[in-house]
Structures are given as structure tokens and as C-alpha cells.
Scaffold this active site. Sequence first.
Site, PDB file in Angstrom:
ATOM      1  N   ASN A 504     -25.645  48.551  -8.208  1.00 55.52           N
ATOM      2  CA  ASN A 504     -26.093  48.790  -9.577  1.00 55.52           C
ATOM      3  C   ASN A 504     -27.235  47.826  -9.900  1.00 55.52           C
ATOM      4  O   ASN A 504     -27.019  46.681 -10.258  1.00 55.52           O
ATOM      5  CB  ASN A 504     -24.918  48.595 -10.540  1.00 55.52           C
ATOM      6  N   ASP A 505     -28.452  48.345  -9.774  1.00 52.99           N
ATOM      7  CA  ASP A 505     -29.652  47.542  -9.996  1.00 52.99           C
ATOM      8  C   ASP A 505     -29.684  46.885 -11.365  1.00 52.99           C
ATOM      9  O   ASP A 505     -30.449  45.943 -11.583  1.00 52.99           O
ATOM     10  CB  ASP A 505     -30.886  48.455  -9.944  1.00 52.99           C
ATOM     11  N   CYS A 506     -28.927  47.414 -12.271  1.00 52.38           N
ATOM     12  CA  CYS A 506     -29.048  46.986 -13.667  1.00 52.38           C
ATOM     13  C   CYS A 506     -27.955  46.015 -14.088  1.00 52.38           C
ATOM     14  O   CYS A 506     -27.943  45.552 -15.228  1.00 52.38           O
ATOM     15  CB  CYS A 506     -29.056  48.205 -14.575  1.00 52.38           C
ATOM     16  N   ASN A 508     -27.299  42.719 -13.848  1.00 48.66           N
ATOM     17  CA  ASN A 508     -28.059  41.535 -13.421  1.00 48.66           C
ATOM     18  C   ASN A 508     -27.368  40.290 -13.961  1.00 48.66           C
ATOM     19  O   ASN A 508     -27.654  39.835 -15.060  1.00 48.66           O
ATOM     20  CB  ASN A 508     -29.495  41.618 -13.945  1.00 48.66           C
ATOM     21  N   GLN A 521     -35.141  42.979 -12.251  1.00 46.76           N
ATOM     22  CA  GLN A 521     -34.796  42.941 -10.826  1.00 46.76           C
ATOM     23  C   GLN A 521     -35.268  41.660 -10.151  1.00 46.76           C
ATOM     24  O   GLN A 521     -34.675  41.219  -9.186  1.00 46.76           O
ATOM     25  CB  GLN A 521     -35.390  44.153 -10.104  1.00 46.76           C
TER      26      GLN A 521
END
Length: 843
Positions: A504-506, A508, A521
Site C-alpha cells: 500500500n503505497d499510501c 506512509n 513516497q
Amino acid sequence: MKFGHFDDAQREYVITQPDTPLPWINYLGCEEYFGLISNTAGGYSFYKDARLRRLTRYRYNNSPLDMGGRYLYIRDNNTGKYWSPSWMPTRVKLDEYECRHGQGYTIITSKLNGIKSSTRYFVPLGESLEIWQVTLTNENGSDADVSLFSAIEFCLWDANDDSTNFQRNYSIGQVEVDLESIGLPMKQEQAPALHKGSVIYHKTEYRERRDHFAYFACSEKLAGFDTQRESFLGAYRGWDEPAVVENGESCNSVAYGWQPIGSQHVKLQLKPGEQKQIIFILGYQENPKDDKFDPPGSQIINKKSAKKAIEKYLQASNVDKAFDELRNYWTMLLGKLQVTTPDEHTNRMVNIWNAYQCMVTFNMSRSASYFESGIGRGMGFRDSNQDLLGFVHMIPERARERILDMSATQLKNGGAFHQYQPLTKRGNNDVGSGFNDDPLWLVLGVSAYLKETGDWSILDELVQYENEAGTESPLYEHLQRSMQYTLDRLGPNNLPLIGRADWNDCLNLNCFSDTPGQSFQTTTNKDGNVAESVLIAGLFVLACSEMKGLADRYVERHTLNVTQLTFDVQPSTFYATAATEMEKTVWAAGWDGDWFRRAYDDFGHVLGSKENTEGQIFIEPQGICVMAGLGVENGNAVKALDSVGEHLATPHGIVLQQPAFSQYYLHLGEISSYPPGYKENAGIFCHTNPWIMIAESIVGRGDNAFDYYKRINPSAREEISELHKCEPYVYAQMIAGKDAATHGEAKNSWLSGTAAWNYVAITQAILGIQPTLDGLQIQPVFPCDWKGFTATRQFRGATYEIRVERQGKGNDVSLEVDGNPMTGSIIPLATKGSTVRVKAIVM
Ligand code: GLC
Ligand code: GLC
């Protein structure tokens, strides 16, 4: 409401109304030359790299939608009326309209004022050019006097620079026009710019460092041409009403700077019933650096290299032949797996569209679609490894090449550049590394390749790290380092550290960004020694089980020669133990009682737990952990999946998490930047849904698995196209979730890991046709009310004719191979060229 229909026999989707809710697109080309083409002929073309070698210009996010394309205008010279046979850009109402998207080609047919037009667009195999094959028919009772105009706008190669650097670009545009066979009277001052042939050449920057040019050829004698946009359109006019078309006369303009275009004008007299074919070719050509000019020393393009292809494809018979070859090629590729089930949506997605989309995602990664501008992202490390999963059976050789390219960008510490650039094949420094799930996907990708091919030699390939000469080690060691990377990065609970983000790139957890415009990112404001990921833990266990299979065989094959390894070869027990340890950790810190937790944040607080008020349950760990086998024996897998059903499932698919984040949380990052119901913030992120389908089939619930499959199957959603909006023949990345105002509306079609994973879920888990290291496994877990299904699978050189019959409500399978009962569910490898008849009785 529908805007067309499937034609399964032709393997086409037929759009019958030009104003679809969004442009519904297709891809031309599957090797080096590519085009995007919409149902109204919008789109653009490029060679290999959508950013650096873009042939034609396209205007993203424009109004009207979808500006820039492969445009044609037909003008009735008796009345002066003109229109676009693809509807755009004139948007003149047509009497008939139909667009057929097939695999690598699009045919747009229409009729107005008694003139029927049909244009077939495609890229011949092995060529770096596209063909527009136009057939005009006069269906009137009287003679027709028509003009046909073509129009493309050239992009000055680097698409990013092209759309920003106007102070320079307005002065550099250059073309050559060859008029030998046209015999046009030319104005004297234009003469020096003109050279022989009836082709428009785009050669911006060819005078200096570029050794490539584009050409736009036409099969007919021209009545005129234009290469300067303003001359063609007229001042302050748009593509919907070009002055040249309105007047019925070209300006024969030669571009000097500004905006070079290509437009040819063909005049036709058609008797009643008469038909005429006109061919256009748009191509890309490179010349050796020392052979760019002809004569040498001049500034004139050496056109010899392009002439061959031009001459060949300006002949209709060669075009027809090339088109047949393309169709046959796809029959061969799709023939690797064909199924007949009781569900038509399954059949057409598996047999045609889902497989086709897997090829497109493999080729494009996330670079060029109508949602990806072609200038943003390179090839994702995790994305490309997952894209492989749905593609490897079609062209294993290309999967092999991709694996080796990708692993050569791997870091020495086992980590990975998050992306690499397709043209240079080097890691992308801007995005960098530190996405801690990345390297584990390489293990899954390589394992899938080995199961499909049995090509163990790939593990011996010597591959560099970070593209650095002298760092070569066998690919096998890259896999070992991938695994070790996780073990070297465990957090306070012994779960894997998340790094910048996991799948899940989001999410963070080390970002803490409070500055507008910062990249979620790449910005990290924490050292990242606390935040942990349960998803990576599950993925690690899954990767361990793949490594177990590889390790034993690797050792067997290398009793003598392991000298090239700088790592000790770990026995399969090493991975078994590592998996067991990690499982224990998950039960201790990653299990919430009714589902798997998601993560621990930088403060050590849990996420994806009943303790949270928002983000209590996430889909990813439920899918990945069960796929890794966690909880299958102790019943927790079923519990987790029941929780998914209760909290996350909607009629339009399964949302990513609940409850949605209502505001921005500094410590969670981008996920909470999205309004509720969209993207990672509780959207139906389709990539993750097939993980649940696979998990449901692992726990033996075929009805559930298939129910989830149907909910997001684009063909099954065709009836609600006005809500779904995206193409009904391919998956989109996201469907708006239940918290969104537009629940059920899809976005970001085509380039998504959704393609590969749905293909895996339906073919390998639900239909249960699964390649393994030892042979083809048949272990379906499918709906109770299906009497059975049949399938044909090409596997390691043999053809498997599979017939599955349901005789009871369960999932127990007994196999008969060529009439003989066998034990187990894996059919031993057959001799190449043979046909294996498999009967599977499911009780
Ligand atoms: C996009 C990215 C992919 C990521 C996913 C979830 O699809 O390409 O790498 O895993 O979003 O954030
Ligand atoms: C992934 C996500 C997207 C995010 C992007 C960042 O593609 O799907 O939501 O914005 O990564 O580049």
C-alpha cells in the site's frame, strides 16, 4: 445501460455509441511500437518509451475530452459538408457508428451522407509502424465527389519537454515533404525544404543528436498536404473545424518551428456502389549515427531505411496479410488457456480480455493509459513482478528477460529500486528504494516463472546488482538476499519494518509530511525503526514457501558448483523455520481476535484493530496472510474472511479498509489524504479483491470466491456502464467505495495489478488449474451450482484437455489421466507434443 456489446466469436468489444461515459480505449502494438486508441480515434503513439520517444501529441485532461488522435475528415465536395468518420473531433452526428476493439487492433466504421467509411488501425508484428487502412464506399445512388483529409499532430519526442518548454520548442520543429509522385506546383520559397517521395517526415532535432524520425505516408496521389498546424486549422480554430477541410483545399504548408503536423488530402470520385481503399502509415525509424543524411554532408534525412516498410505496407495485400498474422498470433497466445464454464463473464474474461489486459500491463507497467500520462512512472519493481503472474504462460521468454532486467537493478542489501526506467533499464534514483515489500515480489515472480517453464537455468544466470559491473551473482542469490532483507529489518514486535511503504503505497508510516506538494513516497522524516507491517509478514511467509520449493532443487542441481555464491545456500529447512517463526510473531502481534491487524505506526500503536476508531480492518493482510496459509488450520482464516464479508464487502466489490479516514493524519500519510471511499482510503482497490477470492478458495468456499469474482468482473458490470464509466472489457484499479458519493464508479482502467491477480484467482484458485514445480495441478474450488467446466491448457509443451465434473457439493477431487485413476492432484509432466486427457470428479 450499455454502450455496446461483446462479440465473443470475433474476440471484440463493439461500441455502438461514440459518446461513451469516458473514452473507451484499446492498445495497438505489443512489442516496441505502441499506440493508445479510443473509440473515437483519440490517443497517441510512441516507440518503446511513452515519455522519451513520443510520436504524436495528446492533450490529457482536456476539454472536450480526448483531444489528439488519428483523425480523418471526409468532405462531400458537392455540398461542402464535412465530418469525422470516428465522430471526434467534429462531433457531427453520424447515421451509423461502430467501433470494434480487438487484440491489438481497432476498427471504426460509420456512415453519413451515404458515404460509408471503415478504418482498421493496427501495428504489424515485428514493425515499428502503425497502419490505418481506410475503406470508403459510396452507398448513394449518384456519383460522389469527396475529399479525405488525414491529420496527426507530431510530438517533439520528449513528451514532458514537449508540453512545457515552449520558448525552445516553438522554434525547433522541422519536417520534410516528398512530393515526387504528387506533382504539386510549389511556391518557390518552399522548394528548398522539399525533397522526393509522397511522404511527410517529422525530423525535429534530427539535425543534432537524434538519429530517429517519424514518417506519415499515404497510398494515394495527394491533392495537397499540410505540415503546419495553424495553416491547417486556421487561426484560433480547433480540430473540430479546420479551415483547410472547410475550404476543401490544403495549404501545402511546410512547418518551420511552431507545431508540425501531418495532413494529407486525397480527392476521390466514387460511382454509386464504388469502394476505394486508402492506406496511411505512421512509422518510427532510426538510422545509424554515421548514416543519417543522404547525400552525406547534407541535412536531408536518409530515407532508405524507411522506404522498404513504406513500400511494403502501402499495398493492401500486404496489409491484409499482416492483419491476419496479428489475429493468428493472438489466437496462439490466448490458446494457452481456454475455458468453458457455465458463466459467460468468466469465459470471455479468461479466454479473451483478462489475458489481453495482462499482456498490456506487462508491456506498459503503469506508464501510458488514459490515467497514466506516459511521463510519470517507470517500471515498478513490485508491479512488474506481479504483472508477470498473469502473463508468464503466454510468452515465458519475455517474462524471463523481464526478471533478469529487474533483478539487475536490485540493491546489494537485497532491497530494490522501487522503479526502473525501461529505456535505460536502470533504477530510478528520484524514487529510490526502501519499500520493504519490494524484494519479496521478486521471489514470487521467479517462482511463477519456474512453475510455468521448469527452466532452472534462470537461477544460474549471473546478474548484477544496481547495474554495476563486477557485482554479478547467480539469480538464486538475488532471491536469497531478497529474503534476508526482511530478516535484517525486524521491528520492536519482530514484525518486518514497513519502510517507506509496503504494497500500500499510501500507508506512509515514516513520512510525517506537513508540507504541501511533498511526495508521500519519497519523503521520510523518521528513521523507520519502529513502524511494522503485518502485510510484509504474511508476504514473507508466502515467499518462504516458494523458496522452500526452489531451495531443495537448487541444492540438488549444484552439488559441485556453488563457488559463484557469496551467500551460503540455505536449505529448505531454513525457510521452513523462518516461516514458522514469522507465523508465531503474527499470532502474537498481528492477530486482532477476529482478523489480522495491518501495521504498527511510528509510535508503536496498532493499526487495523478494534482499538482504532478509523482504519479498524484492512483487506490486504486478510488476503495475503491466508494465502500464506496462516490460520487455515486453526480456523482463524475463516474468521478473518468472515470479518471481510461483514465489514468490507459491498455489492461493487470489497473496500480496502473501514471505517474510512475522515481527516488527514500526519502519522499515516497519503492514505488519509484521499476523501473517504476513494483510492486507498476505503475505495474498492480491485488489486486486493482477488487475494480474498484466492483466500476463500483456500478455505474451500468456492461460492464466496466466485461471488467476489463476479462483483468486480468488468463484463458482469457492463449493464451498469453509466455508473461504472470505464471500459466493460478491462479491469480498473479502483471502484469508488461505500463512503464515496459515487459508489460503484470506476477509475484508472487498464494498468493495474488487478489484471494479473484476477487472472490468477479465477484460473488457478477457482478453476484450480495451477502450474507447480512438479506438474500441472487440478484442484478447483468452484460454485456448488456449477455442474462442471472444461478447459484446454498448454503447459510445458503438452496440451491438457481438462473436464471437471461436479458430483457432490464439496471440493474433493479425484483425477483420471488418459483413462487411468491417479492419486493426488498434480499430474506428472507429460512428454512434449502430447495431449493429456484429464477428468476430474469433484465430490
Ligand atoms: C498502485 C501501485 C502499486 C501499489 C498500489 C497500492 O497500483 O502501482 O505499486 O501497490 O497502487 O498502493
Ligand atoms: C499508487 C497509489 C496511488 C498513489 C500513488 C503514488 O499508485 O495507488 O493512490 O497516489 O501510488 O504515486
